[in-house]
Structures are given as C-alpha cells and as structure tokens.
Design an enzyme around this catalytic site. Sequence first.
Site, mmCIF file in Angstrom:
data_model
loop_
_atom_site.group_PDB
_atom_site.id
_atom_site.type_symbol
_atom_site.label_atom_id
_atom_site.label_comp_id
_atom_site.label_asym_id
_atom_site.label_seq_id
_atom_site.Cartn_x
_atom_site.Cartn_y
_atom_site.Cartn_z
ATOM 1 N N TYR A 95 0.836 -1.194 0.000
ATOM 2 C CA TYR A 95 0.000 0.000 0.000
ATOM 3 C C TYR A 95 0.875 1.250 0.000
ATOM 4 O O TYR A 95 1.734 1.425 0.872
ATOM 5 C CB TYR A 95 -0.919 0.022 1.211
ATOM 6 C CG TYR A 95 -2.029 -1.014 1.183
ATOM 7 C CD1 TYR A 95 -2.330 -1.726 0.014
ATOM 8 C CD2 TYR A 95 -2.796 -1.272 2.313
ATOM 9 C CE1 TYR A 95 -3.341 -2.666 -0.013
ATOM 10 C CE2 TYR A 95 -3.818 -2.213 2.297
ATOM 11 C CZ TYR A 95 -4.082 -2.906 1.140
ATOM 12 O OH TYR A 95 -5.094 -3.834 1.114
ATOM 13 N N PHE A 102 -15.387 -4.458 -9.229
ATOM 14 C CA PHE A 102 -13.952 -4.475 -8.965
ATOM 15 C C PHE A 102 -13.371 -3.087 -9.256
ATOM 16 O O PHE A 102 -12.997 -2.774 -10.369
ATOM 17 C CB PHE A 102 -13.261 -5.540 -9.820
ATOM 18 C CG PHE A 102 -11.800 -5.731 -9.486
ATOM 19 C CD1 PHE A 102 -11.401 -6.245 -8.272
ATOM 20 C CD2 PHE A 102 -10.830 -5.384 -10.416
ATOM 21 C CE1 PHE A 102 -10.057 -6.414 -7.974
ATOM 22 C CE2 PHE A 102 -9.483 -5.547 -10.132
ATOM 23 C CZ PHE A 102 -9.096 -6.074 -8.905
#
Length: 311
Positions: free
Chosen positions: A52, A227
């Site tokens: 991340y 998604f």
Amino acid sequence: MKTLTLPGTDVVAPNVVLGLMRIAEKSDDEIRELVRTARDADIDFVDHADVYGREKHECERRFADAMALTPSQRDEITIQTKCGIVPEGPYFDFSYEHIMTSVEGSLQALRTDHVDVLLLHRPDALVEPDEVARAFDELEAAGKVRAFGVSNHTPRQIDLLKRSVRQPLVANQVQLSITHAALVAQGVAGNMVAEDQSVTRDGGGLLDYCRLNDITVQAWSPFQAGFFTGTFLGSPEYPELNAVIDRLAAQYDVPPIAIATAWITRHPAQMQVVLGTTTPERVAGAALGSDLPLTRAEWYELFRAAGHIVP
C-alpha cells in the site's frame, strides 16, 4: 460497536476495520484525525499491506510517523498487515524468503516488534505450503506475528496451505458488498441452471467453508459496485437499491453508508467490514452500521434491489 473474537486467538476485534490503503499522500494531521475518528467509534483494528502506497511499506510508514505510538498506545490497537504481492513484476511470492523479508520491512515501517495478524495477500500459483509453514513457525516463535490468515483465497487454496501450516488461519479477506456478492448469491440461487448467479465460482461455497472452518470473512471494498468500479451509494446506475437504502437510512436515522455496512455485519457469519475511505465523516457513518438490527426482510430487500435473484 459489535465485536468478535478471531477464531483460535484471544484477539477481540470490532466488526468494522479501518483500512489504510490510501493514506500515502495524507498529512500527519489528516492521518491522526482519521484514526482518532475511528477510535472514537470504537474501531481499534487497522488494516495495512506492504504494497500500500507509492513504494513498498509507504502507508505503514506514514501511519507510524503520524501516530508515533507509545508502547501502551500500540497495545491498544490491533494491527493487521499483508504480504505476497510483488507489484514491480507483477507477480506473487509466498516463498519463505519473501514472507520473512516482507514482515521485517513491515515491522520496521510500523515501528513495532510484532503485528497482530498477517495475511497472505492474493494467491501465489507457485506456492510451496512447506515454505509458508516454515515462515509462519519462525515468525510465531519469535513473537513477530500473533495470528495468521489469507486474502482472496478459495476453499481449496486454503486446504492446500492447511496441509502444512499448523497455525489456524483466522481470516480470509475477500471483496464483498451488496452489489458484489457472488459468494452469497451463488448459494441463494443454487441449482438454477439457467441463471448466471447460480454458476459456481472460485471453488464454490467460500462463505459456508469459512463458517465451517472458523475463518472470519473480512469484506474489502464494501461500498464498491464491482472491482474498483466506483461506489454504488448514490449512483444513478442503482436507483432501486439506493431508494431502499435511503428509506432504511431514514427509518433507522443513520446515513446510507451505515445501511451498506449493516448489510454485511447483519450476516450470521460475523464478518468484518474493511473500510477503504480516508474521509473521517464516512468512517463515523459506516461505524453506525456495526450492530444495526436489519430484519431478515430488510436484508433480502436490499439483496434483491441490488439485482440478485431471490427465487
């Protein structure tokens, strides 16, 4: 805030989790405000991953820099992180060396001597379960990881790992929202051959499998329509669903995001909702859905309004 105990552990966790995937470009003050808002709502569980951020471990590092937690403050928070994605490939790596290196990097970035939960991120097709087991054993013995789990794994992929891994796999983090709910919808429309909703995907029965094997389902992207296709909340593409959400929000005197949260937390599987927002107001609003008592009729009304078949 409703809580649950992660299976096989003494970790008491809220059923709403603060995901920190998008904090790389936030200021220290913004990060502190986000975490403070979550803590005020009794969310003391944060979700990270080594990938991340714009570079490896960046969001973990930004969190630690902004919070500067004392040892006692660190113990008040459950920290979960993930490993296994190699974005510069891109590829996946569950090798012993990668897991160990990644965890060491996370510990340094987070400024802690342990993480409470480590998840294997997206499945590695070249996984060697014995290597995973070796890494887990060493990390547990050293006190660097207290509990282990997976993310985006099918039942058979979990079974393969369990053949070698001796620790309980306490969580499986998968995408789930009212509109992105195949793991729920497949079971409802079972044996309806003409309907796409009945098609078995990802090995089938993932939700039931996790319940039978004491694995907590963690729902990521709980407000995404698909998604990473944008939220369904307020979207003109989902007028019927939003009409139901808005009506229930008014009825329960909560914001619409709380109803979207409650649709997941109402499920008897005792799932966790992983928030991806960096807006404090949305975190506070979502938290209100933690133990909101949707009736069975309301739950199914939302499910059907999202386009799922209820025979």
